[in-house]
Write an enzyme that holds these catalytic residues in place. Sequence first.
Site, PDB file in Angstrom:
ATOM      1  CB  SER A  11     -29.766  24.059 -38.985  1.00 45.83           C
ATOM      2  OG  SER A  11     -28.727  23.398 -38.290  1.00 45.83           O
ATOM      3  CG  HIS A  36     -30.267  21.253 -42.286  1.00 47.64           C
ATOM      4  ND1 HIS A  36     -30.080  20.795 -43.576  1.00 47.64           N
ATOM      5  CD2 HIS A  36     -29.026  21.508 -41.803  1.00 47.64           C
ATOM      6  CE1 HIS A  36     -28.785  20.783 -43.865  1.00 47.64           C
ATOM      7  NE2 HIS A  36     -28.118  21.216 -42.801  1.00 47.64           N
ATOM      8  CG  ASP A  38     -26.130  20.826 -39.711  1.00 46.82           C
ATOM      9  OD1 ASP A  38     -25.996  20.637 -40.932  1.00 46.82           O
ATOM     10  OD2 ASP A  38     -26.641  21.866 -39.235  1.00 46.82           O
ATOM     11  CG  MET A  40     -21.063  18.256 -37.955  1.00 45.59           C
ATOM     12  SD  MET A  40     -20.514  19.862 -37.350  1.00 45.59           S
ATOM     13  CE  MET A  40     -21.825  20.918 -37.988  1.00 45.59           C
ATOM     14  CG  HIS A  69     -25.391  18.848 -44.203  1.00 45.68           C
ATOM     15  ND1 HIS A  69     -25.084  20.167 -43.919  1.00 45.68           N
ATOM     16  CD2 HIS A  69     -24.417  18.425 -45.053  1.00 45.68           C
ATOM     17  CE1 HIS A  69     -23.991  20.514 -44.563  1.00 45.68           C
ATOM     18  NE2 HIS A  69     -23.554  19.474 -45.246  1.00 45.68           N
ATOM     19  CG  MET A  71     -21.129  18.415 -42.868  1.00 46.68           C
ATOM     20  SD  MET A  71     -21.579  19.843 -41.862  1.00 46.68           S
ATOM     21  CE  MET A  71     -23.153  19.270 -41.232  1.00 46.68           C
ATOM     22  CG  MET A 140     -21.405  23.432 -47.367  1.00 49.08           C
ATOM     23  SD  MET A 140     -22.665  23.251 -46.088  1.00 49.08           S
ATOM     24  CE  MET A 140     -22.043  24.268 -44.756  1.00 49.08           C
ATOM     25  N   GLY A 145     -19.003  22.903 -40.122  1.00 52.18           N
ATOM     26  CA  GLY A 145     -18.455  22.499 -38.828  1.00 52.18           C
ATOM     27  C   GLY A 145     -19.130  23.201 -37.657  1.00 52.18           C
ATOM     28  N   GLY A 148     -23.581  29.649 -36.609  1.00 52.68           N
ATOM     29  CA  GLY A 148     -23.258  31.008 -36.187  1.00 52.68           C
ATOM     30  C   GLY A 148     -22.118  31.684 -36.927  1.00 52.68           C
ATOM     31  CG  ASP A 178     -26.205  24.387 -44.441  1.00 58.32           C
ATOM     32  OD1 ASP A 178     -26.529  25.074 -43.458  1.00 58.32           O
ATOM     33  OD2 ASP A 178     -25.906  23.178 -44.364  1.00 58.32           O
ATOM     34  N   GLY A 179     -25.659  28.110 -44.125  1.00 60.89           N
ATOM     35  CA  GLY A 179     -24.637  28.793 -43.337  1.00 60.89           C
ATOM     36  C   GLY A 179     -24.756  30.303 -43.412  1.00 60.89           C
ATOM     37  N   GLY A 180     -24.943  30.922 -42.249  1.00 57.52           N
ATOM     38  CA  GLY A 180     -24.984  32.385 -42.199  1.00 57.52           C
ATOM     39  C   GLY A 180     -26.231  32.998 -42.797  1.00 57.52           C
ATOM     40  N   GLY A 200     -29.997  28.098 -38.766  1.00 55.14           N
ATOM     41  CA  GLY A 200     -29.948  27.632 -37.384  1.00 55.14           C
ATOM     42  C   GLY A 200     -30.096  28.776 -36.408  1.00 55.14           C
TER      43      GLY A 200
END
Length: 225
Positions: A11, A36, A38, A40, A69, A71, A140, A145, A148, A178-180, A200
């Site tokens: 990402s 990827h 993002d 927003m 993606h 958002m 997710m 948003g 990290g 997606d995320g963490g 990311g």
Amino acid sequence: MRNSRIKIAPSILAADFRRLGEQISEAQAGGADLIHIDVMDGRFVPNITMGPLVVEAVAKVATIPLDVHLMIVEPERFLRRFADSGADIITVHVEACQHLHRVLGQVNEVGCRAGVALNPHTPPSSIAEILDMVQVINVMTVNPGFGGQRFIAGMLAKIKRLRNLADALSAEVDIEVDGGINPATIGEAFEAGANVAIAGTCVFEHERGIAAGIDELRAALPASC
Ligand code: DX5
Ligand code: ZN
């Protein structure tokens, strides 16, 4: 050992934007399968990032598919624009679409693979009736948003339920997490049924560089994946 069934999607939210082109080339050379992006809007999520202009710039460098993606609220207003900018997959959020069935059809009409993303509170049942229209599901594993954030382990059960739902329909669908995602969390996500890891921070901020970040993710996958 490298496992080609598992896709890694860095990402660029965590990239160094002063050298975005170089960083994308490094990710590709390091074995990334997708890039990827993002997007927003400051309304659907409490952050503003990039738009079609950045997708267009990335498309000039990238030789692998672009996973965009969205958002954003009212994503239907921008599908054509993102497709023209070079998106291969366009993912919209369940929570951002009043008419999800229609929007997914529109994503295919503009020539892209259709993805649907679910916020942590959104159940698998929210997409059960339209599963045959999606090629990608983004689960997710943080609240969208920001990069990290910490992986929400409670989402593993949701990934399993979605994989079972897709299998029951014999639907060919990629399940993204997606995320963490990092070497400590990737294994359980894949054992639960995901097959695309979006990452990311642990890729772009790896102390030994982007390729090392990707290698560490692959090395952390269980042999069964
Ligand atoms: C969060 C984004 C993610 C994020 C992942 O809203 O959708 O794609 O960039 O970043 P890390 O890997 O840092 O959690
Ligand atoms: Zn994302």
